[in-house]
Scaffold this motif. Structure first.
Motif, PDB file in Angstrom:
ATOM      1  N   ALA A   1      54.842  76.338  38.699  1.00 46.73           N
ATOM      2  CA  ALA A   1      55.477  76.963  40.059  1.00 46.73           C
ATOM      3  C   ALA A   1      54.335  77.182  41.081  1.00 46.73           C
ATOM      4  O   ALA A   1      54.200  76.753  42.074  1.00 46.73           O
ATOM      5  CB  ALA A   1      56.276  77.888  40.313  1.00 46.73           C
ATOM      6  N   GLN A   2      53.249  77.812  40.164  1.00 46.23           N
ATOM      7  CA  GLN A   2      51.953  78.032  41.276  1.00 46.23           C
ATOM      8  C   GLN A   2      51.182  76.859  41.687  1.00 46.23           C
ATOM      9  O   GLN A   2      50.283  76.959  42.554  1.00 46.23           O
ATOM     10  CB  GLN A   2      51.091  79.084  40.208  1.00 46.23           C
ATOM     11  N   ASP A   3      51.679  75.706  40.928  1.00 41.47           N
ATOM     12  CA  ASP A   3      50.673  74.583  41.294  1.00 41.47           C
ATOM     13  C   ASP A   3      51.322  73.789  42.733  1.00 41.47           C
ATOM     14  O   ASP A   3      50.897  72.771  42.977  1.00 41.47           O
ATOM     15  CB  ASP A   3      50.732  73.591  40.479  1.00 41.47           C
ATOM     16  N   LEU A   4      52.419  74.213  43.224  1.00 39.51           N
ATOM     17  CA  LEU A   4      53.078  73.687  44.328  1.00 39.51           C
ATOM     18  C   LEU A   4      52.238  73.775  45.417  1.00 39.51           C
ATOM     19  O   LEU A   4      51.798  75.031  45.844  1.00 39.51           O
ATOM     20  CB  LEU A   4      54.382  74.490  44.584  1.00 39.51           C
ATOM     21  N   LYS A   5      52.099  72.766  46.380  1.00 39.81           N
ATOM     22  CA  LYS A   5      51.487  72.899  47.395  1.00 39.81           C
ATOM     23  C   LYS A   5      52.374  72.550  48.761  1.00 39.81           C
ATOM     24  O   LYS A   5      53.184  71.556  48.587  1.00 39.81           O
ATOM     25  CB  LYS A   5      50.200  71.832  47.535  1.00 39.81           C
ATOM     26  N   ILE A   6      52.341  73.368  49.828  1.00 34.72           N
ATOM     27  CA  ILE A   6      53.215  73.225  50.848  1.00 34.72           C
ATOM     28  C   ILE A   6      52.261  73.133  52.123  1.00 34.72           C
ATOM     29  O   ILE A   6      51.324  73.865  52.434  1.00 34.72           O
ATOM     30  CB  ILE A   6      54.167  74.305  50.934  1.00 34.72           C
ATOM     31  N   THR A   7      52.608  72.151  53.104  1.00 37.49           N
ATOM     32  CA  THR A   7      51.756  71.920  54.217  1.00 37.49           C
ATOM     33  C   THR A   7      52.894  72.369  55.456  1.00 37.49           C
ATOM     34  O   THR A   7      54.085  71.645  55.372  1.00 37.49           O
ATOM     35  CB  THR A   7      51.287  70.507  54.537  1.00 37.49           C
ATOM     36  N   ILE A   8      52.502  73.402  56.049  1.00 35.25           N
ATOM     37  CA  ILE A   8      53.348  73.542  57.404  1.00 35.25           C
ATOM     38  C   ILE A   8      52.993  73.738  58.432  1.00 35.25           C
ATOM     39  O   ILE A   8      51.520  74.280  58.778  1.00 35.25           O
ATOM     40  CB  ILE A   8      53.630  75.274  57.060  1.00 35.25           C
ATOM     41  N   GLY A   9      53.157  73.003  59.404  1.00 35.24           N
ATOM     42  CA  GLY A   9      52.943  72.962  60.740  1.00 35.24           C
ATOM     43  C   GLY A   9      53.422  74.114  61.731  1.00 35.24           C
ATOM     44  O   GLY A   9      54.594  74.138  61.901  1.00 35.24           O
ATOM     45  N   TYR A  10      52.652  74.761  62.165  1.00 37.98           N
ATOM     46  CA  TYR A  10      52.882  75.818  62.948  1.00 37.98           C
ATOM     47  C   TYR A  10      52.409  75.863  64.502  1.00 37.98           C
ATOM     48  O   TYR A  10      51.570  74.987  64.726  1.00 37.98           O
ATOM     49  CB  TYR A  10      52.789  77.231  62.483  1.00 37.98           C
TER      50      TYR A  10
END
Length: 338
Positions: A28-37
């Motif tokens: 789970a720690q390998d998950l990458k999320i790109t968030i546009g704020y």
């Protein structure tokens, strides 16, 4: 609640996503999320600054700042952003184009945080005075929607106004040069143009006229299907930040660490942060999951916004049903996991 219409649908380029697939709990720690704020003054900027989202989702998060909802939608559509912050107008336009997105959190109903400001000396005292003037606004944004709604309410033909499509940073620069007479925008550009102009009206007045607007967090449907726990935890952290603010808004004063973190992330003036926070009506997590918002009314709001955009010639068609673009699933699960 009859919420309607924020932030834009212009095509723009976006950087490529460094993707990762969640293979199992151990990875789970390998998950990458790109968030546009965006640079909107609201409570979730605090956990963003503190790294709380990373801890909750056990993911590496690439936070990307955007000037408009148009850019966010373009990035989400290209697959380079997983979760993004948009206004109700670009959200409705994107849903009408049947982009693979879901609305997962209603940030807040917009009030004084978005406003129409006339440049000093431009001869604009009321909406009717905009005829023959140059007015800048990011197209298909919540402020664009609010401007068109205000013109309609006051009986002003939009064709009599020279409406220019500029992004917030460009608006601030054009206003300072005297190239435009007025602009409808949000902070930090709003705070900048107020220094040499005056507020003609804000979005709370437009809402009272029957055209409210709101902001929201959206997610790519394919990302949510693959990583539902991460989406739930994102919503949970966001809801907790709102609950903290709503419990004691007076504590988020100019001297508070919360105000400092928000000012740093958004570029807003520190002394204005407390008042800017008051420019929204922030729903609680319980309200998010109810029929007042994601459980019902938000779907109606997106549909109503789409109908207005179609009437104004900003989108080609309106869908018969917008329910697939709004979900209370993650808000409900976030509540259940508390």
């Amino acid at each position: 609640m009859s919420t309607i219409s924020r932030r834009i649908l212009l095509l723009s380029s976006a950087a490529a996503l460094a993707g990762a697939t969640l293979l199992g709990p151990a990875e789970a720690q390998d998950l990458k999320i790109t968030i546009g704020y965006q640079t909107v003054v609201e409570p979730s900027k605090v956990p963003q600054a503190d790294g709380v989202y990373e801890k909750a989702t056990k993911a590496a998060i690439d936070w990307r700042k955007f000037d408009s909802g148009a850019d966010v939608i373009a990035a989400v559509a290209s697959g380079s952003v997983d979760i993004g912050y948009v206004g109700s107008s670009p959200l409705a336009a994107a849903a009408s184009r049947e982009l693979p997105i879901q609305t997962i959190f209603v940030v807040g109903l917009i009030g004084p945080s978005e406003a129409l400001v006339a440049r000093n000396g431009a001869g604009i005292e009321k909406v009717a005075d905009l005829a023959g003037k140059k007015v800048a606004v990011p197209f298909v944004s919540t402020t664009h929607y609010s401007l068109l709604a205000a013109l309609k309410h006051e009986g002003v033909d939009p064709k009599s106004v020279q409406i220019l499509n500029l992004r917030p940073p460009e608006i601030a620069a054009a206003f300072a040069r005297g190239d435009i007479d007025a602009a409808y925008v949000w902070d930090p550009a709003l705070g900048q143009i107020k220094t040499s102009g005056k507020v003609v009206l804000d979005s709370s007045q437009v809402a009272a006229w029957g055209a409210p607007t709101f902001d929201a967090w959206i997610v790519r449907t394919d990302f949510a299907d693959k990583h539902p726990e991460a989406v739930r935890d994102f919503v949970k952290v966001t809801g907790a930040a709102y609950a903290q603010y709503l419990a004691k808004p007076g504590a988020w004063s100019v001297s508070s660490p919360e105000a400092g973190k928000i000012a740093k992330l958004t570029g807003a003036k520190l002394e204005e942060v407390p008042e800017l926070l008051k420019g929204y009506v922030f729903p609680t997590l319980d309200e998010q999951a109810s029929d007042k918002f994601l459980g019902g009314a938000t779907v109606k709001a997106v549909a109503a916004t789409s109908a207005f955009l179609k009437e104004q010639g900003k989108i080609d068609a309106v869908l018969p049903d917008y329910s697939k673009y709004v979900t209370s699933k993650y808000a409900s699960e976030a509540l259940a996991s508390n």
